[in-house]
Scaffold this active site. Sequence first.
Site, mmCIF file in Angstrom:
data_model
loop_
_atom_site.group_PDB
_atom_site.id
_atom_site.type_symbol
_atom_site.label_atom_id
_atom_site.label_comp_id
_atom_site.label_asym_id
_atom_site.label_seq_id
_atom_site.Cartn_x
_atom_site.Cartn_y
_atom_site.Cartn_z
ATOM 1 N N CYS A 106 0.803 -1.232 0.000
ATOM 2 C CA CYS A 106 0.000 0.000 0.000
ATOM 3 C C CYS A 106 0.827 1.269 0.000
ATOM 4 C CB CYS A 106 -0.924 0.013 1.216
ATOM 5 S SG CYS A 106 0.027 -0.017 2.741
ATOM 6 N N CYS B 168 -1.007 -5.150 7.031
ATOM 7 C CA CYS B 168 -0.755 -3.907 7.766
ATOM 8 C C CYS B 168 0.019 -4.191 9.053
ATOM 9 C CB CYS B 168 -2.066 -3.220 8.108
ATOM 10 S SG CYS B 168 -3.184 -3.080 6.708
HETATM 11 FE FE1 FES Z 1 -1.331 0.320 4.339
HETATM 12 FE FE2 FES Z 1 -2.804 -0.838 6.130
HETATM 13 S S1 FES Z 1 -3.398 -0.282 4.141
HETATM 14 S S2 FES Z 1 -0.725 -0.322 6.280
#
Ligand code: FES
Length: 123
Positions: free
Chosen positions: A35, A104
Amino acid sequence: MALYSEKVMDHFMNPRNVGIIEDADGVGEVGNAKCGDIMKMYLKIDDDVITDVKFETFGCASAIASSSMATELIKGQKLEDAMKLTNKAVAEALDGLPDYKMHCSVLAEEAIQAAIDDYKNKK
Ligand code: FES
C-alpha cells in the site's frame, strides 16, 4: 459482525506510544510494498532490554492499532524476545484483523526488527 474488534478500535482511537524518541538507540523505518504506507519505530535500549519505544506512521487504522499493540508487547522485553514478535501474535493480541488487513500488521513487526538491527549495527 463488526469489521474491527473492540481492541483494534481502542488502539486506533487511543494509540499508545505515539511519537519520537530524540536520543533513540535504534531507529527503524519500513514501507509496505502493498500500500506504500510507512512506519518508523524508535527504541531506547538499556542492557539489551527495551526500556522505551515510540512510533510514527503514515498508515491505516490497522497499522496504527498493530503498532500501538506491538509497542506495548515489546516494552520491557529483552531484545532477543522482541525480535521474535510476529505480526500474527500482534493480530491475535488485537483479537484478530480482517484477512485482507493482515499485511498492515507486518509493518509493525518489520519496523521493530529494523530498529533492533539499527541498534546492533551501531554497537
Ligand atoms: Fe497500508 Fe494498512 S493499508 S498499512
